[in-house]
Design an enzyme around this catalytic site. Sequence first.
Site, mmCIF file in Angstrom:
data_model
loop_
_atom_site.group_PDB
_atom_site.id
_atom_site.type_symbol
_atom_site.label_atom_id
_atom_site.label_comp_id
_atom_site.label_asym_id
_atom_site.label_seq_id
_atom_site.Cartn_x
_atom_site.Cartn_y
_atom_site.Cartn_z
ATOM 1 N N ASP A 1 0.521 -1.080 0.047
ATOM 2 C CA ASP A 1 0.012 0.137 -0.071
ATOM 3 C C ASP A 1 0.965 1.139 -0.330
ATOM 4 O O ASP A 1 2.566 0.855 0.313
ATOM 5 C CB ASP A 1 -1.099 -0.158 1.164
ATOM 6 C CG ASP A 1 -0.564 -0.502 2.474
ATOM 7 O OD1 ASP A 1 0.946 -0.246 2.516
ATOM 8 O OD2 ASP A 1 -0.874 -0.631 3.353
ATOM 9 N N ASP B 1 -7.710 -3.115 14.575
ATOM 10 C CA ASP B 1 -8.472 -3.581 13.281
ATOM 11 C C ASP B 1 -8.865 -4.710 12.783
ATOM 12 O O ASP B 1 -9.379 -4.866 12.880
ATOM 13 C CB ASP B 1 -9.598 -2.565 13.389
ATOM 14 C CG ASP B 1 -8.312 -1.782 11.811
ATOM 15 O OD1 ASP B 1 -7.804 -2.390 11.757
ATOM 16 O OD2 ASP B 1 -9.296 -0.270 11.605
ATOM 17 N N HIS C 1 -7.461 -4.899 9.890
ATOM 18 C CA HIS C 1 -6.907 -5.119 8.906
ATOM 19 C C HIS C 1 -5.807 -5.815 8.201
ATOM 20 O O HIS C 1 -4.805 -5.681 9.112
ATOM 21 C CB HIS C 1 -7.015 -3.196 8.739
ATOM 22 C CG HIS C 1 -5.755 -2.700 8.597
ATOM 23 N ND1 HIS C 1 -5.677 -1.039 8.754
ATOM 24 C CD2 HIS C 1 -3.867 -2.634 9.407
ATOM 25 C CE1 HIS C 1 -4.546 -0.758 9.713
ATOM 26 N NE2 HIS C 1 -3.216 -1.734 9.605
ATOM 27 N N GLU D 1 -9.885 -1.988 5.344
ATOM 28 C CA GLU D 1 -10.044 -1.640 6.966
ATOM 29 C C GLU D 1 -11.386 -3.275 6.878
ATOM 30 O O GLU D 1 -11.711 -3.117 6.148
ATOM 31 C CB GLU D 1 -10.695 -0.599 6.852
ATOM 32 C CG GLU D 1 -9.084 0.783 6.832
ATOM 33 C CD GLU D 1 -8.520 0.296 8.078
ATOM 34 O OE1 GLU D 1 -8.665 -0.399 8.790
ATOM 35 O OE2 GLU D 1 -8.096 1.552 8.412
HETATM 36 P P1 PGA Z 1 2.211 -1.564 12.739
HETATM 37 O O1 PGA Z 1 0.960 -1.601 11.987
HETATM 38 O O2 PGA Z 1 3.225 -3.113 12.339
HETATM 39 O O3 PGA Z 1 3.086 -0.497 12.538
HETATM 40 O O4 PGA Z 1 1.384 -1.910 13.281
HETATM 41 C C1 PGA Z 1 0.734 -3.018 11.004
HETATM 42 C C2 PGA Z 1 -0.664 -2.574 9.668
HETATM 43 O O5 PGA Z 1 -0.963 -1.627 10.294
HETATM 44 O O6 PGA Z 1 -0.261 -3.702 9.542
#
Ligand code: PGA
Length: 261
Positions: free
Chosen positions: A67, A136, A138, A143
């Site tokens: 992404d 959450d 994702h 999301e």
């Molecule tokens: P993080 O994010 O590694 O910064 O905790 C993980 C994600 O959002 O997939």
Amino acid sequence: MEIIIQPTPEAASVIAARIIARVVREKPHAVLGLATGSTPLATYRELIRLHREEALDFSGVTTFNLDEYVGLPPEHPQSYHAFMQENFFRHVNLGEEHTHIPNGMAQDVPRECARYEAAIVAAGGIDVQLLGIGSDGHIGFNEPTSSLASRTRIKTLTELTRKDNARFFNGDMGKVPMHCITMGVGTIMESKAVVLLAFGANKATAIADACEGPMTAMNPASILQMHRTAKVAIDEPASTQLRKRDYYRYVYDNKPVWQRL
Ligand code: PGA
């Protein structure tokens, strides 16, 4: 799903790096799916170490990132282009023309998304996809309530994700972009193998829901229950909500020798 519980994030990251390194050694023209965020950093450090000390060769490898934020140019320090340069690409012998990240500055976003999907197909598909997970649930920036069949497209980030990521923007949530381009859940599911990493207590609920909960778009990572080769490498704090954690340890401790990493 294979759930691998390790004492520390570093130990889980070494396992993820070994999985990726094995793919690269077996297939010098492997296609890797890569992720950003805090979670994959130690995996990149280990891959860099393997490159420097054990001659792990990325010269034939192609990469696709999950992404990118919409509206951040590649040179913006918080863009995922900059993140990948800083934390991985510039430390290994990947050809620049072999690294792919969605263009968050594209004028025509749907066309950019279609181009990205076509580039993955043209490269032969992703051999192994590295994933983090949002608090959450994702994966990529898919999301909750994302279509479980979705393809690369624009998404609006949730308040929670923007709050979680504000730490990269001097704690200022107002600076976190509202939109991103992300591979879809369906795109991720087409990878031949998936390695999901999660560290820390704030991922424990998302991990339990993803691994043991019902499969639901409310936790997009839960679709990985349908993936033929999904490994989930987590630290102790991220494992605390798993009902079958003792069983996962027992399985890992009793793997046949030939299956060990
Ligand atoms: P993080 O994010 O590694 O910064 O905790 C993980 C994600 O959002 O997939």
